[in-house]
Design an enzyme around this catalytic site. Sequence first.
Site, short mmCIF file in Angstrom:
data_model
loop_
_atom_site.label_atom_id
_atom_site.label_comp_id
_atom_site.label_asym_id
_atom_site.label_seq_id
_atom_site.Cartn_x
_atom_site.Cartn_y
_atom_site.Cartn_z
N SER A 25 0.58 -1.08 -0.28
CA SER A 25 -0.17 -0.03 -0.31
C SER A 25 1.15 1.16 0.46
CB SER A 25 -1.02 -0.17 1.37
OG SER A 25 -1.82 1.30 1.26
N HIS A 52 -2.83 -0.79 -3.36
CA HIS A 52 -3.59 0.37 -3.52
C HIS A 52 -3.37 1.45 -3.66
CE1 HIS A 52 -4.61 -1.77 1.15
NE2 HIS A 52 -4.77 -2.62 -0.19
N ASP A 145 -4.41 -5.06 5.84
CA ASP A 145 -4.52 -5.56 4.04
C ASP A 145 -4.14 -6.62 3.78
OD1 ASP A 145 -6.45 -6.80 2.36
OD2 ASP A 145 -5.75 -5.03 0.63
#
Length: 204
Positions: A25, A52, A145
Site C-alpha cells: 500500500s 492500493h 490488508d
Amino acid sequence: MSGEQRIVLRGHSRAPLEALVIGASAGGVEALLQLLSELQPDYRLPVVCLLHVPDRNDSLLADLLARRLALPAKEAEDKERLRAGVVYVAPAGYHLSIENDRSFSLSREEPRHFSRPSIDILFESAADAYGERLAGALLTGANEDGAAGLLAIQGAGGLTLVQAPSDALVPTMPEAALALLQPDFILTLDAMRTLLAELDAPPC
C-alpha cells in the site's frame, strides 16, 4: 507427492514454485520498483502485484512498471490466464482473484479493509489455486490488508515473505502480518530481491 522433483531454497527442500503474489500500500510503488528491478526477461514465474490505488490511477502503475522493468508488465484482465515471466497489476476499483484454472477473475464486491482491490482476496484465492507452489510477499503499507491472506498462503503450504518493518516506509502492514504469523522470511527489500531470483530456480 512421492518422487516429485523439489527445489532447495536456502537449505530447505520444497515444491517448485509456480507463481508469486505481492501486496503493498503506502510506499508500494517505490518498493515494487526496487524489488523487481533486477528480474531478468527469462524469469519463470508470473508475478501478480496488488497495490492500493485510487480508482482514477488504474493504468498508471502498469505503464510505469512496463517502462522500468526488464519483464513485460500489464493490467490483469478478467478470464486472462497467467503466463510465465509477466508482471500483472491489479486494476483499480476491482477485486482480483485467481481461479483454480490459473486465470484471473475481477469482481466489484464490497471493499475489505476499506480497499478494493484487496490483498487478502488475491492472496486467499491464489493460495487455493496454487497451494504449496505459491510464494506471497507483503510489503510496506498503512493498514492490515494482506495479513490474513498471507496466513492463508502459509496454511496452504506456500512460501511467505514479509518486508522487515524497519525497512518499510510505512510499517503497519508488515507489522500486522507478523502479529498473525511467523513467515518463512522477514527481509529488507534488497535481501528479498536476491531471494526472488532464487525462487526462479528450476527443480533439481
